[in-house]
Every structure is written in structure tokens, then in C-alpha cells.
Design an enzyme around this catalytic site. Structure first.
Site, PDB file in Angstrom:
ATOM      1  N   THR A  33       0.871  -1.179   0.137  1.00  0.00           N
ATOM      2  CA  THR A  33      -0.163  -0.115   0.178  1.00  0.00           C
ATOM      3  C   THR A  33       0.848   1.402  -0.066  1.00  0.00           C
ATOM      4  O   THR A  33       2.136   1.210   0.712  1.00  0.00           O
ATOM      5  CB  THR A  33      -0.954   0.042   1.309  1.00  0.00           C
ATOM      6  OG1 THR A  33      -1.733  -1.163   1.239  1.00  0.00           O
ATOM      7  CG2 THR A  33      -1.792   1.175   1.324  1.00  0.00           C
ATOM      8  N   SER A  35       2.055   5.190  -2.291  1.00  0.00           N
ATOM      9  CA  SER A  35       2.154   5.851  -3.147  1.00  0.00           C
ATOM     10  C   SER A  35       3.383   5.328  -4.079  1.00  0.00           C
ATOM     11  O   SER A  35       3.539   5.381  -5.270  1.00  0.00           O
ATOM     12  CB  SER A  35       2.533   7.451  -2.927  1.00  0.00           C
ATOM     13  OG  SER A  35       3.523   7.584  -2.260  1.00  0.00           O
ATOM     14  N   ASP A  90       6.320  -3.826  -0.836  1.00  0.00           N
ATOM     15  CA  ASP A  90       5.530  -2.701  -0.279  1.00  0.00           C
ATOM     16  C   ASP A  90       6.582  -1.646   0.151  1.00  0.00           C
ATOM     17  O   ASP A  90       7.808  -1.786   0.257  1.00  0.00           O
ATOM     18  CB  ASP A  90       5.167  -3.546   1.195  1.00  0.00           C
ATOM     19  CG  ASP A  90       3.783  -2.926   1.907  1.00  0.00           C
ATOM     20  OD1 ASP A  90       3.677  -1.618   1.397  1.00  0.00           O
ATOM     21  OD2 ASP A  90       3.366  -3.549   2.845  1.00  0.00           O
ATOM     22  N   ASP A  93       7.932   3.872   6.081  1.00  0.00           N
ATOM     23  CA  ASP A  93       7.870   5.094   6.298  1.00  0.00           C
ATOM     24  C   ASP A  93       9.393   5.637   6.848  1.00  0.00           C
ATOM     25  O   ASP A  93       9.673   6.442   7.116  1.00  0.00           O
ATOM     26  CB  ASP A  93       6.694   5.644   7.419  1.00  0.00           C
ATOM     27  CG  ASP A  93       5.397   5.143   6.813  1.00  0.00           C
ATOM     28  OD1 ASP A  93       5.062   6.122   5.776  1.00  0.00           O
ATOM     29  OD2 ASP A  93       4.712   4.385   7.325  1.00  0.00           O
ATOM     30  N   GLY A 104       2.737   2.052   8.110  1.00  0.00           N
ATOM     31  CA  GLY A 104       1.411   2.411   8.799  1.00  0.00           C
ATOM     32  C   GLY A 104       1.041   3.649   8.408  1.00  0.00           C
ATOM     33  O   GLY A 104      -0.082   4.224   8.844  1.00  0.00           O
ATOM     34  N   GLU A 112      -0.930  -5.461   5.951  1.00  0.00           N
ATOM     35  CA  GLU A 112       0.512  -5.503   5.237  1.00  0.00           C
ATOM     36  C   GLU A 112       1.553  -6.569   6.097  1.00  0.00           C
ATOM     37  O   GLU A 112       2.090  -7.136   5.429  1.00  0.00           O
ATOM     38  CB  GLU A 112       1.260  -4.094   5.258  1.00  0.00           C
ATOM     39  CG  GLU A 112       0.617  -3.007   4.483  1.00  0.00           C
ATOM     40  CD  GLU A 112       1.025  -1.648   4.627  1.00  0.00           C
ATOM     41  OE1 GLU A 112       1.247  -1.008   3.357  1.00  0.00           O
ATOM     42  OE2 GLU A 112       1.490  -1.235   5.547  1.00  0.00           O
TER      43      GLU A 112
HETATM   44  C1  5RP Z   1       1.016   2.224   4.311  1.00  0.00           C
HETATM   45  C2  5RP Z   1       2.123   2.122   4.531  1.00  0.00           C
HETATM   46  C3  5RP Z   1       2.963   2.494   3.323  1.00  0.00           C
HETATM   47  O1  5RP Z   1       3.873   1.616   2.639  1.00  0.00           O
HETATM   48  C4  5RP Z   1       3.876   3.687   3.708  1.00  0.00           C
HETATM   49  O2  5RP Z   1       3.180   4.619   4.325  1.00  0.00           O
HETATM   50  C5  5RP Z   1       4.935   4.263   2.646  1.00  0.00           C
HETATM   51  O3  5RP Z   1       4.000   5.157   1.979  1.00  0.00           O
HETATM   52  P1  5RP Z   1       4.544   5.781   0.553  1.00  0.00           P
HETATM   53  O4  5RP Z   1       5.124   4.691  -0.301  1.00  0.00           O
HETATM   54  O5  5RP Z   1       3.046   6.442   0.084  1.00  0.00           O
HETATM   55  O6  5RP Z   1       5.657   6.844   1.094  1.00  0.00           O
HETATM   56  O7  5RP Z   1       2.903   1.701   5.285  1.00  0.00           O
HETATM   57  O8  5RP Z   1       0.206   1.648   5.715  1.00  0.00           O
END
Ligand code: 5RP
Length: 236
Positions: A33, A35, A90, A93, A104, A112
Site C-alpha cells: 500500500t 504511493s 511494499d 515510512d 502504517g 501489510e
Molecule cells: C501504508 C504504508 C506505506 O507503505 C508507507 O506509508 C509508505 O507510503 P509511501 O510509499 O506513500 O511513502 O505503510 O500503511
């Protein structure tokens, strides 16, 4: 299609593409999940459409992943009917030097963790801004909680040295509600000394479903960078 010029988005795109190129035919793929993973899903879909990949099915980690997989033509399956996942892709952050993660940011860390931890190979895709020396330095730790337990869990998290806040919706009045119908508490810890211990301690609080510490599950991190003005990817 509009040209991407934002360097962070360019890094995410490049690393998403690199991850999609690691997917092989005849495989079951955990679909993360966020971007960055969204780009991976887009390129997996493109490879399927070109016939470069065949017989790939995905296990989505969220409503978002499910919607994107359908949009990009990736067939879906569920954990009820498969006995393994070959690779999970995946985002994260924060990533520490031991490849432990905070996840998360999209409130999807419970599903996840189920999917990513089941995969034979867990591939993490991030832009270089996500690398930290100590987890908790830049990002709050998300904790998914059953709604009736929010206040006791917040008090318990404070006793553990954290500063908890209930995650509120953007363009939605009230709190963020997860795909499971629960709430998310984001907790500020001043650099997490022992992620493995904190992961277990928090998950042991009654009412907590799952927290965003992913310890010892990552196999490889692909990091998107901008070098000499151009996006590139390195392994870590
Ligand atoms: C979602 C997550 C995402 O993988 C995480 O927040 C990274 O997101 P992005 O690729 O948009 O920076 O853990 O729950």
C-alpha cells in the site's frame, strides 16, 4: 500523461519500476500500500499487458491495493486459497540500517504485516528520505486499536514513554477508520532503542490489533535516489 517533475515522486516511480521488474511469471505477489507501491503495481500491470509476465496473481494489503490492482489488470487472490506468497512488494515510512521498518502511514500496517511476513521474499521500496539511523526519528509509530480501547491504550502508551495522538481524517470529519473498522493511534517515541521489544510490548496491550514496527522481516530494500539530477535505484 502529465510529466512528473517532483524529485521525491520521481524516486518513487523509479524504485516502483525496479521492483516490478523483479516479479517473475507464475508467481503470487503481495501487493503493498502507498504511493511508492502504487508505481510498482502500475508497472506490473504494464508488464502483464505486454505479455512480458504471465500467470501472476496478487494478494492486496488494503482497499487501495485492491482498487489499483483491478485498475492495472492484476488478477487477485486471497489467503484462503493459496499456500504461499513468492514475493511481497511494499513501501515504508522509515528504514533503519538493520532493515527494520516503521510502516502504517496509510493505516494499512495490519494487513501489510500479515502479507509481507508470509512472503518468501519481502522487497521494500522507498525513496532515500526514508532512511534513518534510529526508528522513530522522523515518523510517529502507528498503532491500530479496537475503538472501545482507544483511551486505555493511549494511557498505556504514555506509560511506555510515548506521546500518543489519535489519527484524524483529512477531508473527513473525525478519526481515520482502518479497512478493518478500527482506529489508529500515532505515537511519538524519541528514537526507538529496541524495536523488537517495543513491537511485542505494544502488541501485548489489550485492544491493540497491530503496530507499525516490522522487525526482521525485510529481505531487500530498493532505495530510489536522485544522482546528477537523474533518478536511480540502489540495493540496500
Ligand atoms: C501504508 C504504508 C506505506 O507503505 C508507507 O506509508 C509508505 O507510503 P509511501 O510509499 O506513500 O511513502 O505503510 O500503511
Amino acid at each position: 500523461m502529465t510529466e512528473i517533475t517532483d524529485p521525491v515522486v520521481l524516486m518513487k516511480q523509479e524504485v516502483g519500476k525496479a521492483a516490478a521488474n523483479r516479479v517473475q511469471s507464475n508467481s503470487i505477489v503481495g501487493l503493498g500500500t502507498g504511493s511508492t507501491t502504487a508505481f510498482a503495481l502500475q508497472y506490473i500491470g504494464e508488464r502483464l499487458q505486454k505479455g512480458e509476465l504471465t500467470n501472476v496473481v496478487g494478494v492486496p494489503t488494503s482497499f487501495q491495493a485492491e482498487v489499483l490492482a483491478r485498475q492495472y489488470g492484476i488478477p487477485l487472490t486471497t489467503l484462503d486459497v493459496i499456500d504461499h506468497i513468492d514475493i511481497a512488494i511494499d513501501g515504508a515510512d522509515e528504514v533503519d540500517p538493520q532493515k527494520n521498518l516503521i510502516k502504517g502511514g496509510g493505516a494499512a500496517h495490519t494487513r501489510e504485516k500479515i502479507v509481507d511476513a508470509l512472503a518468501d521474499f519481502f522487497l521494500v521500496v522507498v525513496d532515500s528520505g526514508k532512511l534513518v539511523e534510529k526508528l522513530g526519528s522522523t515518523f510517529l509509530l502507528p498503532v491500530e486499536v479496537i475503538p472501545m480501547a482507544v483511551h486505555p491504550v493511549m494511557r498505556a502508551l504514555t506509560k511506555l514513554g510515548g506521546t500518543p495522538e489519535l489519527r484524524m481524517g483529512i477531508r473527513k470529519a473525525g478519526p481515520v477508520v482502518t479497512d478493518q473498522g478500527n482506529l489508529v493511534i500515532d505515537v511519538k517515541f524519541e528514537a526507538i532503542a529496541n524495536p523488537a521489544e517495543l513491537e511485542k510490548t505494544i502488541n501485548n496491550l489489550p485492544g491493540v490489533l497491530e503496530n507499525g514496527l516490522f522487525v526482521g522481516v525485510t529481505d531487500l530494500v530498493l532505495v530510489g535516489e536522485i544522482i546528477d539530477g537523474k533518478p536511480s535505484v540502489r540495493e540496500f
